[in-house]
Design a protein around this motif. Sequence first.
Motif, PDB file in Angstrom:
ATOM      1  N   TRP A   7     -14.509   9.945  17.620  1.00  0.00           N
ATOM      2  CA  TRP A   7     -13.095  10.225  17.780  1.00  0.00           C
ATOM      3  C   TRP A   7     -12.310   8.957  17.494  1.00  0.00           C
ATOM      4  N   VAL A   8     -11.413   9.012  16.537  1.00  0.00           N
ATOM      5  CA  VAL A   8     -10.624   7.836  16.155  1.00  0.00           C
ATOM      6  C   VAL A   8      -9.223   7.960  16.733  1.00  0.00           C
ATOM      7  N   PRO A   9      -8.828   7.044  17.649  1.00  0.00           N
ATOM      8  CA  PRO A   9      -7.482   7.124  18.220  1.00  0.00           C
ATOM      9  C   PRO A   9      -6.413   6.855  17.183  1.00  0.00           C
ATOM     10  N   GLU A  10      -5.206   7.294  17.477  1.00  0.00           N
ATOM     11  CA  GLU A  10      -4.101   7.198  16.517  1.00  0.00           C
ATOM     12  C   GLU A  10      -3.802   5.770  16.110  1.00  0.00           C
ATOM     13  N   ASN A  11      -3.984   4.810  17.060  1.00  0.00           N
ATOM     14  CA  ASN A  11      -3.627   3.427  16.743  1.00  0.00           C
ATOM     15  C   ASN A  11      -4.598   2.763  15.780  1.00  0.00           C
ATOM     16  N   ARG A  12      -5.697   3.470  15.433  1.00  0.00           N
ATOM     17  CA  ARG A  12      -6.635   2.923  14.448  1.00  0.00           C
ATOM     18  C   ARG A  12      -6.451   3.547  13.077  1.00  0.00           C
ATOM     19  N   VAL A  13      -5.508   4.451  12.955  1.00  0.00           N
ATOM     20  CA  VAL A  13      -5.282   5.135  11.683  1.00  0.00           C
ATOM     21  C   VAL A  13      -4.051   4.547  11.004  1.00  0.00           C
ATOM     22  N   LEU A  14      -4.231   4.052   9.780  1.00  0.00           N
ATOM     23  CA  LEU A  14      -3.112   3.485   9.044  1.00  0.00           C
ATOM     24  C   LEU A  14      -2.214   4.599   8.508  1.00  0.00           C
ATOM     25  N   LYS A  15      -0.936   4.321   8.468  1.00  0.00           N
ATOM     26  CA  LYS A  15       0.015   5.290   7.927  1.00  0.00           C
ATOM     27  C   LYS A  15      -0.202   5.458   6.420  1.00  0.00           C
ATOM     28  N   PHE A  16       0.111   6.650   5.945  1.00  0.00           N
ATOM     29  CA  PHE A  16      -0.015   6.937   4.507  1.00  0.00           C
ATOM     30  C   PHE A  16       1.254   6.468   3.807  1.00  0.00           C
ATOM     31  N   ASN A  17       1.175   5.266   3.250  1.00  0.00           N
ATOM     32  CA  ASN A  17       2.314   4.742   2.514  1.00  0.00           C
ATOM     33  C   ASN A  17       1.792   3.846   1.385  1.00  0.00           C
ATOM     34  N   ASP A  18       2.717   3.367   0.543  1.00  0.00           N
ATOM     35  CA  ASP A  18       2.306   2.590  -0.639  1.00  0.00           C
ATOM     36  C   ASP A  18       1.578   1.313  -0.248  1.00  0.00           C
ATOM     37  N   ALA A  19       2.067   0.649   0.807  1.00  0.00           N
ATOM     38  CA  ALA A  19       1.463  -0.631   1.216  1.00  0.00           C
ATOM     39  C   ALA A  19       0.015  -0.441   1.644  1.00  0.00           C
ATOM     40  N   ASN A  20      -0.248   0.592   2.437  1.00  0.00           N
ATOM     41  CA  ASN A  20      -1.609   0.812   2.914  1.00  0.00           C
ATOM     42  C   ASN A  20      -2.521   1.353   1.821  1.00  0.00           C
ATOM     43  N   LEU A  21      -1.956   2.118   0.880  1.00  0.00           N
ATOM     44  CA  LEU A  21      -2.756   2.551  -0.262  1.00  0.00           C
ATOM     45  C   LEU A  21      -3.178   1.361  -1.113  1.00  0.00           C
ATOM     46  N   LEU A  22      -2.261   0.388  -1.276  1.00  0.00           N
ATOM     47  CA  LEU A  22      -2.581  -0.825  -2.023  1.00  0.00           C
ATOM     48  C   LEU A  22      -3.668  -1.619  -1.307  1.00  0.00           C
ATOM     49  N   LYS A  23      -3.560  -1.700   0.025  1.00  0.00           N
ATOM     50  CA  LYS A  23      -4.561  -2.421   0.805  1.00  0.00           C
ATOM     51  C   LYS A  23      -5.930  -1.763   0.662  1.00  0.00           C
ATOM     52  N   GLN A  24      -5.948  -0.416   0.697  1.00  0.00           N
ATOM     53  CA  GLN A  24      -7.209   0.304   0.535  1.00  0.00           C
ATOM     54  C   GLN A  24      -7.837  -0.001  -0.823  1.00  0.00           C
ATOM     55  N   LYS A  25      -7.002  -0.004  -1.877  1.00  0.00           N
ATOM     56  CA  LYS A  25      -7.516  -0.277  -3.223  1.00  0.00           C
ATOM     57  C   LYS A  25      -8.068  -1.690  -3.317  1.00  0.00           C
ATOM     58  N   GLU A  26      -7.345  -2.667  -2.708  1.00  0.00           N
ATOM     59  CA  GLU A  26      -7.807  -4.059  -2.742  1.00  0.00           C
ATOM     60  C   GLU A  26      -9.148  -4.205  -2.034  1.00  0.00           C
ATOM     61  N   LEU A  27      -9.292  -3.552  -0.878  1.00  0.00           N
ATOM     62  CA  LEU A  27     -10.535  -3.650  -0.131  1.00  0.00           C
ATOM     63  C   LEU A  27     -11.696  -3.019  -0.903  1.00  0.00           C
ATOM     64  N   GLN A  28     -11.422  -1.871  -1.546  1.00  0.00           N
ATOM     65  CA  GLN A  28     -12.473  -1.229  -2.322  1.00  0.00           C
ATOM     66  C   GLN A  28     -12.922  -2.116  -3.480  1.00  0.00           C
ATOM     67  N   GLN A  29     -11.935  -2.750  -4.146  1.00  0.00           N
ATOM     68  CA  GLN A  29     -12.275  -3.630  -5.265  1.00  0.00           C
ATOM     69  C   GLN A  29     -13.055  -4.853  -4.797  1.00  0.00           C
ATOM     70  N   SER A  30     -12.604  -5.435  -3.666  1.00  0.00           N
ATOM     71  CA  SER A  30     -13.287  -6.635  -3.164  1.00  0.00           C
ATOM     72  C   SER A  30     -14.695  -6.308  -2.716  1.00  0.00           C
ATOM     73  N   GLN A  31     -14.890  -5.150  -2.045  1.00  0.00           N
ATOM     74  CA  GLN A  31     -16.223  -4.781  -1.606  1.00  0.00           C
ATOM     75  C   GLN A  31     -17.143  -4.536  -2.791  1.00  0.00           C
ATOM     76  N   SER A  32     -16.615  -3.911  -3.855  1.00  0.00           N
ATOM     77  CA  SER A  32     -17.427  -3.658  -5.045  1.00  0.00           C
ATOM     78  C   SER A  32     -17.869  -4.964  -5.677  1.00  0.00           C
ATOM     79  N   LYS A  33     -16.919  -5.909  -5.798  1.00  0.00           N
ATOM     80  CA  LYS A  33     -17.232  -7.191  -6.416  1.00  0.00           C
ATOM     81  C   LYS A  33     -18.186  -7.996  -5.568  1.00  0.00           C
ATOM     82  N   LEU A  34     -17.914  -8.025  -4.240  1.00  0.00           N
ATOM     83  CA  LEU A  34     -18.740  -8.813  -3.347  1.00  0.00           C
ATOM     84  C   LEU A  34     -20.131  -8.225  -3.217  1.00  0.00           C
ATOM     85  N   GLY A  35     -20.198  -6.895  -3.197  1.00  0.00           N
ATOM     86  CA  GLY A  35     -21.504  -6.262  -3.089  1.00  0.00           C
ATOM     87  C   GLY A  35     -22.385  -6.621  -4.273  1.00  0.00           C
TER      88      GLY A  35
END
Length: 252
Positions: A7-35
């Motif tokens: 169960w994930v509480p609300e305070n751990r869920v990021l809002k759906f907006n452009d800033a958080n979508l960009l952050k998600q993309k950056e993390l995915q790219q960094s994890q791919s490169k680092l992996g």
Amino acid sequence: NKNWDEWVPENRVLKFNDANLLKQKELQQSQSKLGASRKRGAERVLGERGSERTRKDVHAGEPHRKRRRGEANFSERDEGGSSRSEILISVPDKLKPWLVDDMDMVSHQKQLVMLPHKVPIDQILDDYIQHKTDTDGSFAETAAEVCHGLKEYFNILLRTQLLYKFERPQYAELLAEKPSTSLSSVYGPEHFLRLFVRLGNMLAYTPLDNESVSILLTHVHDLLKYMADNMATLFSANNYHPAPAEYYRKLA
């Protein structure tokens, strides 16, 4: 999948907006490169050119040693092999107060770490590798591989994972003045120590097998011990300075 049964509480869920979508993309790219990078590093350390020697080096003299808290402390991968539970990295007790003081100095007292740092991360790692060469040459090559990987993690993750909000204008100024600079040559032990708090979660998404992660953690914990032993020369309240008045306007 048992990894989703939480169960994930609300305070751990990021809002759906452009800033958080960009952050998600950056993390995915960094994890791919680092992996991919760590996979290559692990193969160099454990694979075709001497896995037997490296494993003997790491476990020499302690074939039945009990696992330390935080060392290779992770659950098995799920059937898809995509990730583990978070790997626990044990920060030495002597360094933990500095994490608390660091947060207080920046977030509450509104001070900034002076940059470029008088003891940058590159120097810390170079000194550590030299220390390993002088004290136990058989570990030096592996330690150098691990340090290279940690430097890559730091340079990629600093902006999105390791800065307090109050520090972001300072980071932006640094990049504006020196856009091609290596961040590990400018930032010091305060920001480097923050990396180890995040590192366990990041390692859970690497393609390394459990034995590779155990060897990696052996060197990470040894590096942290080295930093704790040299705490007096690395950490000081004098490394911070109050932000000037004009800095606050950049936060608006």
